[in-house]
Design a protein around this motif. Structure first.
Motif, PDB file in Angstrom:
ATOM      1  N   PHE A 175     -10.580 -19.901   1.765  1.00 37.46           N
ATOM      2  CA  PHE A 175     -11.055 -18.559   1.407  1.00 37.46           C
ATOM      3  C   PHE A 175     -10.332 -17.464   2.183  1.00 37.46           C
ATOM      4  CE2 PHE A 175     -14.499 -21.041  -0.364  1.00 37.46           C
ATOM      5  CZ  PHE A 175     -14.790 -20.344  -1.532  1.00 37.46           C
ATOM      6  N   ILE A 176      -9.682 -17.847   3.275  1.00 34.37           N
ATOM      7  CA  ILE A 176      -8.916 -16.860   4.032  1.00 34.37           C
ATOM      8  C   ILE A 176      -7.703 -16.389   3.235  1.00 34.37           C
ATOM      9  CG2 ILE A 176      -7.345 -18.452   5.218  1.00 34.37           C
ATOM     10  CD1 ILE A 176      -7.830 -16.810   7.767  1.00 34.37           C
ATOM     11  N   ALA A 177      -7.388 -17.083   2.127  1.00 35.46           N
ATOM     12  CA  ALA A 177      -6.272 -16.666   1.274  1.00 35.46           C
ATOM     13  C   ALA A 177      -6.606 -15.415   0.466  1.00 35.46           C
ATOM     14  CB  ALA A 177      -5.881 -17.797   0.332  1.00 35.46           C
ATOM     15  N   ILE A 178      -7.894 -15.118   0.278  1.00 44.35           N
ATOM     16  CA  ILE A 178      -8.283 -13.956  -0.544  1.00 44.35           C
ATOM     17  C   ILE A 178      -7.705 -12.654   0.002  1.00 44.35           C
ATOM     18  CG2 ILE A 178     -10.222 -12.560  -1.358  1.00 44.35           C
ATOM     19  CD1 ILE A 178     -11.851 -15.079  -1.647  1.00 44.35           C
ATOM     20  N   PRO A 179      -7.897 -12.330   1.302  1.00 49.75           N
ATOM     21  CA  PRO A 179      -7.298 -11.081   1.787  1.00 49.75           C
ATOM     22  C   PRO A 179      -5.782 -11.071   1.695  1.00 49.75           C
ATOM     23  CG  PRO A 179      -8.234 -12.375   3.593  1.00 49.75           C
ATOM     24  CD  PRO A 179      -8.726 -12.975   2.330  1.00 49.75           C
ATOM     25  N   VAL A 180      -5.149 -12.220   1.799  1.00 48.36           N
ATOM     26  CA  VAL A 180      -3.686 -12.283   1.662  1.00 48.36           C
ATOM     27  C   VAL A 180      -3.283 -11.930   0.230  1.00 48.36           C
ATOM     28  CG1 VAL A 180      -1.654 -13.761   1.811  1.00 48.36           C
ATOM     29  CG2 VAL A 180      -3.478 -13.998   3.496  1.00 48.36           C
ATOM     30  N   LEU A 181      -3.990 -12.489  -0.746  1.00 42.43           N
ATOM     31  CA  LEU A 181      -3.697 -12.190  -2.145  1.00 42.43           C
ATOM     32  C   LEU A 181      -3.889 -10.712  -2.453  1.00 42.43           C
ATOM     33  CD1 LEU A 181      -5.528 -15.258  -3.729  1.00 42.43           C
ATOM     34  CD2 LEU A 181      -3.047 -14.905  -3.674  1.00 42.43           C
ATOM     35  N   ILE A 182      -4.951 -10.135  -1.911  1.00 42.22           N
ATOM     36  CA  ILE A 182      -5.211  -8.705  -2.134  1.00 42.22           C
ATOM     37  C   ILE A 182      -4.146  -7.855  -1.465  1.00 42.22           C
ATOM     38  CG2 ILE A 182      -6.832  -6.830  -1.666  1.00 42.22           C
ATOM     39  CD1 ILE A 182      -9.094  -8.884  -1.919  1.00 42.22           C
ATOM     40  N   LEU A 183      -3.747  -8.236  -0.254  1.00 49.99           N
ATOM     41  CA  LEU A 183      -2.706  -7.491   0.468  1.00 49.99           C
ATOM     42  C   LEU A 183      -1.392  -7.518  -0.299  1.00 49.99           C
ATOM     43  CD1 LEU A 183      -1.964  -5.941   3.043  1.00 49.99           C
ATOM     44  CD2 LEU A 183      -1.336  -8.136   4.087  1.00 49.99           C
ATOM     45  N   LEU A 184      -1.043  -8.656  -0.869  1.00 53.15           N
ATOM     46  CA  LEU A 184       0.187  -8.746  -1.651  1.00 53.15           C
ATOM     47  C   LEU A 184       0.123  -7.841  -2.885  1.00 53.15           C
ATOM     48  CD1 LEU A 184       0.925 -12.586  -1.475  1.00 53.15           C
ATOM     49  CD2 LEU A 184       2.136 -10.741  -0.291  1.00 53.15           C
ATOM     50  N   LEU A 185      -1.057  -7.745  -3.497  1.00 50.84           N
ATOM     51  CA  LEU A 185      -1.214  -6.833  -4.632  1.00 50.84           C
ATOM     52  C   LEU A 185      -1.039  -5.379  -4.202  1.00 50.84           C
ATOM     53  CD1 LEU A 185      -4.222  -8.380  -6.600  1.00 50.84           C
ATOM     54  CD2 LEU A 185      -1.838  -8.275  -7.330  1.00 50.84           C
ATOM     55  N   LEU A 186      -1.550  -5.040  -3.025  1.00 54.20           N
ATOM     56  CA  LEU A 186      -1.371  -3.681  -2.499  1.00 54.20           C
ATOM     57  C   LEU A 186       0.099  -3.396  -2.227  1.00 54.20           C
ATOM     58  CD1 LEU A 186      -4.411  -3.399  -0.049  1.00 54.20           C
ATOM     59  CD2 LEU A 186      -4.104  -2.208  -2.224  1.00 54.20           C
ATOM     60  N   PHE A 187       0.800  -4.393  -1.688  1.00 54.03           N
ATOM     61  CA  PHE A 187       2.237  -4.242  -1.464  1.00 54.03           C
ATOM     62  C   PHE A 187       2.956  -4.005  -2.783  1.00 54.03           C
ATOM     63  CE2 PHE A 187       2.237  -6.858   2.714  1.00 54.03           C
ATOM     64  CZ  PHE A 187       1.924  -5.708   3.423  1.00 54.03           C
ATOM     65  N   TYR A 188       2.528  -4.740  -3.830  1.00 54.80           N
ATOM     66  CA  TYR A 188       3.181  -4.535  -5.119  1.00 54.80           C
ATOM     67  C   TYR A 188       2.899  -3.139  -5.653  1.00 54.80           C
ATOM     68  CZ  TYR A 188       4.606  -4.290  -9.815  1.00 54.80           C
ATOM     69  OH  TYR A 188       5.214  -3.826 -10.953  1.00 54.80           O
ATOM     70  N   LEU A 189       1.685  -2.637  -5.448  1.00 52.90           N
ATOM     71  CA  LEU A 189       1.356  -1.282  -5.897  1.00 52.90           C
ATOM     72  C   LEU A 189       2.306  -0.278  -5.253  1.00 52.90           C
ATOM     73  CD1 LEU A 189      -0.717   0.133  -7.715  1.00 52.90           C
ATOM     74  CD2 LEU A 189      -2.126   0.508  -5.682  1.00 52.90           C
ATOM     75  N   CYS A 190       2.637  -0.513  -3.981  1.00 52.18           N
ATOM     76  CA  CYS A 190       3.620   0.344  -3.302  1.00 52.18           C
ATOM     77  C   CYS A 190       4.978   0.239  -3.986  1.00 52.18           C
ATOM     78  CB  CYS A 190       3.750  -0.052  -1.830  1.00 52.18           C
ATOM     79  SG  CYS A 190       2.255   0.212  -0.854  1.00 52.18           S
ATOM     80  N   VAL A 191       5.371  -0.986  -4.345  1.00 56.70           N
ATOM     81  CA  VAL A 191       6.648  -1.191  -5.033  1.00 56.70           C
ATOM     82  C   VAL A 191       6.674  -0.433  -6.360  1.00 56.70           C
ATOM     83  CG1 VAL A 191       8.086  -2.901  -6.219  1.00 56.70           C
ATOM     84  CG2 VAL A 191       7.134  -3.416  -3.973  1.00 56.70           C
ATOM     85  N   ALA A 192       5.562  -0.476  -7.089  1.00 53.73           N
ATOM     86  CA  ALA A 192       5.495   0.180  -8.400  1.00 53.73           C
ATOM     87  C   ALA A 192       5.689   1.687  -8.269  1.00 53.73           C
ATOM     88  CB  ALA A 192       4.149  -0.126  -9.063  1.00 53.73           C
ATOM     89  N   TYR A 193       5.045   2.311  -7.277  1.00 47.31           N
ATOM     90  CA  TYR A 193       5.164   3.766  -7.141  1.00 47.31           C
ATOM     91  C   TYR A 193       6.465   4.175  -6.466  1.00 47.31           C
ATOM     92  CZ  TYR A 193       0.561   4.516  -9.057  1.00 47.31           C
ATOM     93  OH  TYR A 193      -0.508   4.572  -9.918  1.00 47.31           O
ATOM     94  N   ILE A 194       7.007   3.320  -5.615  1.00 46.06           N
ATOM     95  CA  ILE A 194       8.346   3.585  -5.073  1.00 46.06           C
ATOM     96  C   ILE A 194       9.372   3.549  -6.203  1.00 46.06           C
ATOM     97  CG2 ILE A 194      10.199   2.623  -3.645  1.00 46.06           C
ATOM     98  CD1 ILE A 194       8.038   1.760  -1.653  1.00 46.06           C
ATOM     99  N   THR A 195       9.191   2.593  -7.126  1.00 44.60           N
ATOM    100  CA  THR A 195      10.078   2.501  -8.289  1.00 44.60           C
ATOM    101  C   THR A 195      10.009   3.770  -9.122  1.00 44.60           C
ATOM    102  OG1 THR A 195       9.885   0.090  -8.409  1.00 44.60           O
ATOM    103  CG2 THR A 195      10.555   1.229 -10.416  1.00 44.60           C
TER     104      THR A 195
END
Length: 283
Positions: A175-195
Motif C-alpha cells: 500500500f506504500i505504492a499508492i503515494p508513489v503512484l500519485i506522485l508520478l501522476l503529479l510529475f506528469y501533470l507538470c510535464v503536460a503544462y511544461i509542454t
C-alpha cells in the motif's frame, strides 16, 4: 508491537526471496513465462518503431519528439521495459534456479522493480479508460493504421497488465505504492503544462483551462483521475489477492531450483518466521 521493516513495507523481505515471485508462475513454466514476456516486449517495441516510421514517412516527424510528452507513450515505454527486464530475470531463473541479477544487485533494486510492477499493472487501465471514455470519438476507425496503433496502445496495454496480474506468483501491491503512484501522476501533470508553455499544445484536451475559464472543470478532472487511480489500485490488489487464494500458492519452479517440490515446507517456514518476528517498527 509487530516489527515492520522497510523491506517488509515494500514487499522485499528476505524471507520471501525463495518464492521468486517475479520469475515464476502458478500456470506456466519459467521458460514459457520468459518467452511470453519476451514476445510482449518485442511487440511493444516493434509497435513503437512502426509508429515512428509511419510518422517519419508521412511528413509528421515532429510527432516523434512530441510523443514523449504523452502519458500514453510514457506508460507504453514502461510496459516495454518491464516486460524486457522481467523476461531477462525469468530466463536467468529458468536456467539456474536462482534470482541471478536480483541476488547481485542492491536490495533497493527489488523495491524499484516492485514499484515498476505496480505502475504497469495500474496505469495501463487508467490510460485505456481515459482514452475510450474521454478522448475517443466514434465511429470506429476507418483507416487501418490509426485503428491498429490505438488498439495496441489503448487496448492491448491493459491486456498485458491483466496478464501480469493473473499469471505470475507476485504478491499484492504494497500500500506504500499508492503515494508513489500519485506522485508520478503529479510529475506528469507538470510535464503536460511544461509542454504547453514550451511547445504550445495540450497533450490532453481536458487539461486546457482556456485562460482560467475552465480551471474548476480541469481541477475536477484531476481529482477524478486521482480517485480512479486509487480505485484501480484496489481492484488490481484484489485480483492479485484472489489469484493467490484460488491458486493456493502453487509455484512452477525451475528444474534447478533447490526448493522445487518443497513449496508446502517453504510456506510453513515463512508463516512461522512472520509470526515470531519481534513486534516493533524499524526503518
Amino acid at each position: 508491537m509487530r516489527r515492520i521493516s522497510t523491506a517488509t513495507l515494500f514487499g522485499v523481505d528476505p524471507s520471501t526471496d525463495s518464492l521468486h515471485r517475479f520469475e515464476t508462475s502458478w500456470l506456466l513454466s519459467p521458460t514459457v513465462l520468459a518467452a511470453l514476456r519476451g514476445l510482449i516486449s518485442l511487440y511493444i517495441f516493434t509497435t513503437i518503431i512502426v509508429i515512428w516510421a509511419w510518422y517519419g514517412t508521412h511528413d509528421d516527424r515532429i510527432a516523434i519528439g512530441e510523443s514523449f510528452s504523452y502519458f500514453t507513450w510514457l506508460t507504453y515505454w514502461g510496459l516495454g521495459f518491464y516486460f524486457l527486464f522481467s523476461a531477462i530475470h525469468t530466463a536467468c531463473y529458468a536456467r539456474t534456479g536462482r534470482s541471478v541479477l536480483f541476488d547481485r544487485w542492491p536490495r533497493f533494486c527489488r523495491v524499484l522493480h516492485i514499484l515498476l510492477y505496480a505502475t504497469i499493472t495500474i496505469y495501463p487501465f487508467l490510460v485505456t479508460i481515459v482514452f475510450w471514455v474521454l478522448l475517443f470519438k466514434p465511429p470506429f476507425y476507418k483507416v487501418t493504421f490509426p485503428g491498429w496503433s490505438n488498439i495496441s496502445q489503448h487496448g492491448l496495454n491493459s491486456f498485458y497488465a491483466l496478464l501480469e496480474i493473473l499469471l505470475p506468483t507476485t504478491a499484492p501491491h504494497p500500500f506504500i505504492a499508492i503515494p508513489v503512484l500519485i506522485l508520478l501522476l503529479l510529475f506528469y501533470l507538470c510535464v503536460a503544462y511544461i509542454t504547453y508553455h514550451t511547445e504550445g499544445f495540450y497533450t490532453y484536451s481536458f487539461l486546457d483551462t482556456e485562460g482560467g475559464k475552465k480551471s474548476g472543470i480541469v481541477t475536477g478532472y484531476c481529482f477524478g483521475i486521482l480517485a480512479a487511480i486509487i480505485v484501480i489500485f484496489l481492484v488490481s490488489w484484489g485480483l492479485i489477492w484472489l489469484r493467490k487464494l484460488f491458486t493456493g500458492g502453487r509455484i512452477k519452479r525451475a528444474a534447478r531450483d533447490p526448493l522445487r517440490g518443497q513449496d508446502e515446507i517453504v510456506d510453513v517456514q515463512v508463516d512461522i518466521q512472520e509470526q515470531t518476528e519481534p513486534k516493533h517498527v524499524s526503518v
